[in-house]
Design an enzyme around this catalytic site. Sequence first.
Site, PDB file in Angstrom:
ATOM      1  N   GLY B 197       0.827  -1.206   0.000  1.00 50.74           N
ATOM      2  CA  GLY B 197       0.000   0.000   0.000  1.00 50.74           C
ATOM      3  C   GLY B 197       0.851   1.241   0.000  1.00 50.74           C
ATOM      4  O   GLY B 197       1.828   1.319   0.739  1.00 50.74           O
ATOM      5  N   GLY B 198       0.497   2.212  -0.840  1.00 47.92           N
ATOM      6  CA  GLY B 198       1.302   3.420  -0.919  1.00 47.92           C
ATOM      7  C   GLY B 198       0.551   4.668  -0.507  1.00 47.92           C
ATOM      8  O   GLY B 198       1.106   5.756  -0.465  1.00 47.92           O
ATOM      9  N   GLU B 199      -0.736   4.523  -0.191  1.00 48.87           N
ATOM     10  CA  GLU B 199      -1.554   5.687   0.146  1.00 48.87           C
ATOM     11  C   GLU B 199      -1.178   6.256   1.503  1.00 48.87           C
ATOM     12  O   GLU B 199      -0.638   5.557   2.357  1.00 48.87           O
ATOM     13  CB  GLU B 199      -3.025   5.277   0.196  1.00 48.87           C
ATOM     14  CG  GLU B 199      -3.592   4.860  -1.130  1.00 48.87           C
ATOM     15  CD  GLU B 199      -3.645   5.991  -2.111  1.00 48.87           C
ATOM     16  OE1 GLU B 199      -4.269   7.017  -1.786  1.00 48.87           O
ATOM     17  OE2 GLU B 199      -3.045   5.883  -3.187  1.00 48.87           O
ATOM     18  N   TRP B 258       5.914  -5.442   1.258  1.00 43.43           N
ATOM     19  CA  TRP B 258       5.038  -5.786   0.129  1.00 43.43           C
ATOM     20  C   TRP B 258       5.541  -6.916  -0.748  1.00 43.43           C
ATOM     21  O   TRP B 258       4.859  -7.343  -1.670  1.00 43.43           O
ATOM     22  CB  TRP B 258       4.710  -4.546  -0.692  1.00 43.43           C
ATOM     23  CG  TRP B 258       5.873  -3.752  -1.230  1.00 43.43           C
ATOM     24  CD1 TRP B 258       6.426  -2.648  -0.648  1.00 43.43           C
ATOM     25  CD2 TRP B 258       6.570  -3.936  -2.470  1.00 43.43           C
ATOM     26  NE1 TRP B 258       7.441  -2.152  -1.433  1.00 43.43           N
ATOM     27  CE2 TRP B 258       7.549  -2.919  -2.556  1.00 43.43           C
ATOM     28  CE3 TRP B 258       6.469  -4.858  -3.515  1.00 43.43           C
ATOM     29  CZ2 TRP B 258       8.419  -2.810  -3.643  1.00 43.43           C
ATOM     30  CZ3 TRP B 258       7.337  -4.747  -4.591  1.00 43.43           C
ATOM     31  CH2 TRP B 258       8.286  -3.736  -4.653  1.00 43.43           C
ATOM     32  N   ASN B 276       9.613   1.461   1.939  1.00 48.63           N
ATOM     33  CA  ASN B 276      10.031   2.811   2.322  1.00 48.63           C
ATOM     34  C   ASN B 276       9.008   3.477   3.244  1.00 48.63           C
ATOM     35  O   ASN B 276       7.852   3.086   3.278  1.00 48.63           O
ATOM     36  CB  ASN B 276      10.262   3.668   1.075  1.00 48.63           C
ATOM     37  CG  ASN B 276       9.011   3.814   0.249  1.00 48.63           C
ATOM     38  OD1 ASN B 276       8.387   2.839  -0.126  1.00 48.63           O
ATOM     39  ND2 ASN B 276       8.608   5.029  -0.008  1.00 48.63           N
ATOM     40  N   ASP B 318      13.080   6.513  -1.964  1.00 49.66           N
ATOM     41  CA  ASP B 318      12.193   5.407  -2.332  1.00 49.66           C
ATOM     42  C   ASP B 318      12.967   4.089  -2.379  1.00 49.66           C
ATOM     43  O   ASP B 318      12.646   3.208  -3.168  1.00 49.66           O
ATOM     44  CB  ASP B 318      11.515   5.675  -3.688  1.00 49.66           C
ATOM     45  CG  ASP B 318      10.034   5.295  -3.661  1.00 49.66           C
ATOM     46  OD1 ASP B 318       9.630   4.621  -2.703  1.00 49.66           O
ATOM     47  OD2 ASP B 318       9.306   5.661  -4.586  1.00 49.66           O
ATOM     48  N   TRP B 490      13.678  -7.896 -14.841  1.00 52.11           N
ATOM     49  CA  TRP B 490      12.564  -7.736 -13.880  1.00 52.11           C
ATOM     50  C   TRP B 490      12.028  -9.092 -13.410  1.00 52.11           C
ATOM     51  O   TRP B 490      10.914  -9.191 -12.916  1.00 52.11           O
ATOM     52  CB  TRP B 490      11.463  -6.879 -14.519  1.00 52.11           C
ATOM     53  CG  TRP B 490      10.671  -6.107 -13.514  1.00 52.11           C
ATOM     54  CD1 TRP B 490       9.377  -6.353 -13.119  1.00 52.11           C
ATOM     55  CD2 TRP B 490      11.102  -4.964 -12.761  1.00 52.11           C
ATOM     56  NE1 TRP B 490       8.998  -5.443 -12.174  1.00 52.11           N
ATOM     57  CE2 TRP B 490      10.022  -4.574 -11.930  1.00 52.11           C
ATOM     58  CE3 TRP B 490      12.303  -4.239 -12.689  1.00 52.11           C
ATOM     59  CZ2 TRP B 490      10.109  -3.495 -11.057  1.00 52.11           C
ATOM     60  CZ3 TRP B 490      12.378  -3.154 -11.820  1.00 52.11           C
ATOM     61  CH2 TRP B 490      11.293  -2.800 -11.026  1.00 52.11           C
TER      62      TRP B 490
END
Lengths: 281, 584
Positions: B197-199, B258, B276, B318, B490
């Site tokens: 989650g980045g919110e 994550w 982060n 980040d 990746w």
Amino acid sequence: MIIRSLILALAGVVGLSQLAAARPLDDVTASGHLRVAVYRDFAPFASGPSDNVKGLDVELGKIIARRLGVKKVEYLVVTAGDTVADDLRNGVWKGHYLGYGVADVMLHIPVDKYLAVQNDNAYIFAPYYREQLVIAIDPRQTGGTDLIAAFGEHKVGVEGDSLADNYLLGAFGGRLRDNVVHFHSVAAAVNAMAQGKVAGVMGLRTQVEAALKKHHRHFRISSMPLPGLTVRSWLIGMAVKVDSHDLANAIEPIIETMARDGTLAKLFAKYGMTYIPPTED
Amino acid sequence: MTKKFLSGAAVSVAMMLAASGGSAVAGPVTDEMLLNAASDTHNVLTYGLDMEGHRFSKLDAINTNNVKNLVPAWSFSFGGEKQRGQEAQPLVVDGVIYTTASYSRLFAVNAKTGEKLWEYDARLPDGIMPCCDVINRGAAIYGDMIYFGTLDAKLVALNRMTGKVVWKKTVEDYQAGYSITAAPIVVKGKVIVTPAGGEFGVVGKVFAYDAKTGDEVWSRPLVEGNIGTFHGKPSTMSGKRNATWPGDMWKTGSSTAWNGCTYASDVNLLLCGVGNPGPWNSHLRPGDNLYSASAVAIDADNGEIKWHYQHTPNEGWDFDSMGTVMAFDMNEGGKEIKAAGHFDKNGFFYVYNRTNGKLLGAYPFVSKITWAKGIDMKTGRPEFIADNRPGVPPKEGGKGQSVFTAPNFLGGNNWMPPSYDPQTGLFYVSANEWGMDIWNEPINYKKGAAYLGAGFTIKPIYNDHVGVLRAVDPKTGKIVWEQNNKAPLWGGVLSTAGGLVFTGTPEGYLKAFDAKTGKELWKFQTGSGVVGSPITWEQDGEQYVAVVSGWGGAVPLWGGEVAKLVKHFTQGGSLWVFKLPART
């Protein structure tokens, strides 16, 4: 004509979102519906479930559609990205990769030359009001002082990760930092002020005023100086995809008329907000 | 999915198992089987191939001599209109391959024939907020069940024979910005799951659920100052409130694990890499901001933090530390050291003692690092280069000075899991050589409001490549060999006792390299970019290799000069299986 009706018939089968590419004016009027993008969880401008979204921007979209002579309006509710550049991409010119399609016009886009230059896939136009950053205080808690320094002793509420948050965490070398209380919305911060948990709330004038509407009259918006704050106010307009200029040209006079004839001022008043015309600084 | 279909699927699995003729014993997957997963060459029982996440197989039927003959056995298309990034690692149990796919889908496929047995599609609500593409990295198996996390932050347990849901739990609220993309693992009957989650407002946590019932056993917050739970009741605080976070920022400090955890059974510790901190500007949150950008060791039974090592204190670039933290044994001067290794986004490869987190070594594994001079081995802290910390409060007006920073926010290594080969004693890692120009925007806007943010653009460091597959010696940090790749790498890495290293490329190839020399020995074009993690197993006396193909993930979502390298890659969604041709 035959091709157009075929496409419309198809739209009925496949669902509008699949075919919802940003369209020029002709296609919008012919289709009979306008697709308007608004922000998710953005009271008092747009909030509630996607299929029943409510607020000032929702009403504004309806008025624009009506004055364009379009019967139906539908809403694309956009989850805000890291910056408005993401929202323009998801809202009007490319669409989110989850496949929600794009809108014909997206509301609540800041009108700013730098932003416009950096986002040349969209055309930003028709400022409909000026937004400001303000501080509301509870004078009973602050003892009536109108100085930002009051928050060296008193708690101040902000919406997390907003400009107000950024300013207060950094102001005076971080001396206010420990008194900054974070909330998920300005409304939640104002509720906390009503409960005496914070002595002030910093945020957008519109959101602060709308939230104050149901609370004590003694709260007021302070005119305290905010040293070091370089951005105090900005214009709010809308955006279309860059090749839908003629749609923008049709909407622009509608907004100008609404500003002139008091429709916008009335709309803002309904939500308890001061209408600051885009012409004023 | 109708009942009829499901019962049909159940029959077909049973029939298939009967027909497969006992290459593996059908039955529930036990703790013992999971702990010995590295020795079970007939199955791939867990993400990482073993609990430590070594991604090493003891199989050597396919080796440096014959890998050039490897051919496809079959290919399976995920179908539908849904493609995008396929970052999964498949599992193999009793002759069935299980793999997750984009948009929170799970497939069961006959490993021999490539025929679909069942498919589960999570019904995703609108308003989900995945950070970076609609990917999923894999599932976990225990008993007769299979477990995976969805983009709307739910943990789903299905009967692996039928594909029927047994239980489904809301781990976090997707409307608050949470999602799950990491593969869960099962440790002693508990499913370990780590939401992303980045919110604003997100607080990273590790959860343990009872594998049978789906009841939450414990949770452990990864932002210092928050309180964990044990059997539904508050347990202990993570660290000490306000020790490393100012004001009330510990309530919203992000720091999600994550990319999941591994398990070191000898010390009963989950080793989790933590992301982060938030907000992005480190100047606004002075302090170390634990446990962001750290490796955290958590007691698997009760969720207590036993040790942590922070790679980037007061992180501001980040530089998530979600990269795999992997237990391995290192022999130094005749002494066996219980070690753990981790490749960080920040460009350093760390080796620590897995019993206490003490740093044993820190070595650059990319050629350019601009944010720190090195890691002080006495204090275990980076020697920061102050001028290269972004987010200095801007002076009046102007775009601000642009600073070149390497690695960039996508990292020297990102989520893609490396492999540890106990035969060579080397780590193999997908690295990327890239940086970013970063500057303070005079003004930025977020959700219709002015905002102070940074602008950035990603740049490759070299003209001819971004990706580099590297073999790294954990005793010295020495890079033993490397292989360049034009586009950013990746995908995960696999090594085998056959002396081989496998990994995929965004250009669409699955490749095999000589584990000792790095020489490319084989490649196959899968038709879309490979960003998943390959596996290998044996069935009916033959060794198989599998990988999912489907270009996507975080890289194509970002612009800059790197976008030019990848924009012509087409999407896909399929599972490829390879083997040697039958002897004639």
